[in-house]
Design a protein around this motif. Sequence first.
Motif, short mmCIF file in Angstrom:
data_model
loop_
_atom_site.label_atom_id
_atom_site.label_comp_id
_atom_site.label_asym_id
_atom_site.label_seq_id
_atom_site.Cartn_x
_atom_site.Cartn_y
_atom_site.Cartn_z
N LYS A 1 24.65 -24.53 7.59
CA LYS A 1 23.75 -23.23 7.98
C LYS A 1 23.72 -22.21 7.11
N LYS A 2 22.55 -21.31 7.38
CA LYS A 2 22.58 -20.14 6.48
C LYS A 2 23.70 -19.30 6.48
N LEU B 1 23.83 -18.45 12.59
CA LEU B 1 24.09 -18.16 11.01
C LEU B 1 25.68 -18.42 11.08
N LEU C 1 15.98 -15.53 9.05
CA LEU C 1 15.82 -16.79 9.79
C LEU C 1 14.13 -16.60 9.83
N ILE D 1 12.98 -15.67 14.73
CA ILE D 1 14.11 -15.21 15.67
C ILE D 1 13.41 -14.77 17.14
#
Length: 279
Positions: free
Chosen positions: A152-153, A177, A275, A278
Amino acid sequence: MSANNPYAKKILIADDEPAFCLLLKSRLAPLQHEIITASDGQEAMDKILQEKPGLLILDVMMPKMNGYQLVQKLNTVPDLVKNMSVIVMSANHKMKEFFNSWETVAFLPKPFEAEELIFRVNQALQDASLRIDPKRLHQENIQKETSGTETKKKVLVAGKSEFAITKAKELMESLGLAVAVEMEDHYAIKAAENSKFDFILCQFWEDSSVFDAVKVYNEIKAMPHLQSVPFALFCISALAIDAKQAIEKIPIIPFAESADLKQGIHEVLRRKAVLESIQ
């Protein structure tokens, strides 16, 4: 002690304003702890000796013995206080500086948010072994980083307020996240040295000797692999002007309640395109 809560403990509220004591009692009622009150420092000391509460919620300015004098006196009797935590409440945020040397003391500014009060009380009544240890937290982050399994980020959240950090972490994890938390400025810098984050959220703290957000910002922005990474500050509303003056041209998220903090983080994530989408 409530029969419905087998872990119930005694909480002593020491404040010379009866209305404020009633307000605190009503906010804490759902926790089902036994709550007793004292209207001045000497009465609080007498009740601590008699009742041996697990938590003292303390106003600073009280007659007969103020909050600072009471904590000083308590610390001369280590057997009395070893199993008791203290939450100091004051409308003057700078009062916190007078209590920084006592590990068992937490500070909660007035006016308080009910949600944070509950969080603080639950935290204070926890076993010491369950409380967040910044060094252990940093080591856990290193272990996660070396495992190399995260896709994930990644976001780094750094600061001193466990309540605010918990709310920020909950929001960003709900958005998909991966969140690493550091609670010391030097650990935040070390974490940034050894990882590539997609967003960094740092708390501006009024006492830079406790947590230095400016140092964290300058050190991180000097790292080639993080120079272009979005960086934002969050702080209580009363510190917003100081935060803007301390670090110019970056987003500042001031908050009075957790809803303000979440909304501000959500807006910055959207604006900085952390992102792609969102909701």
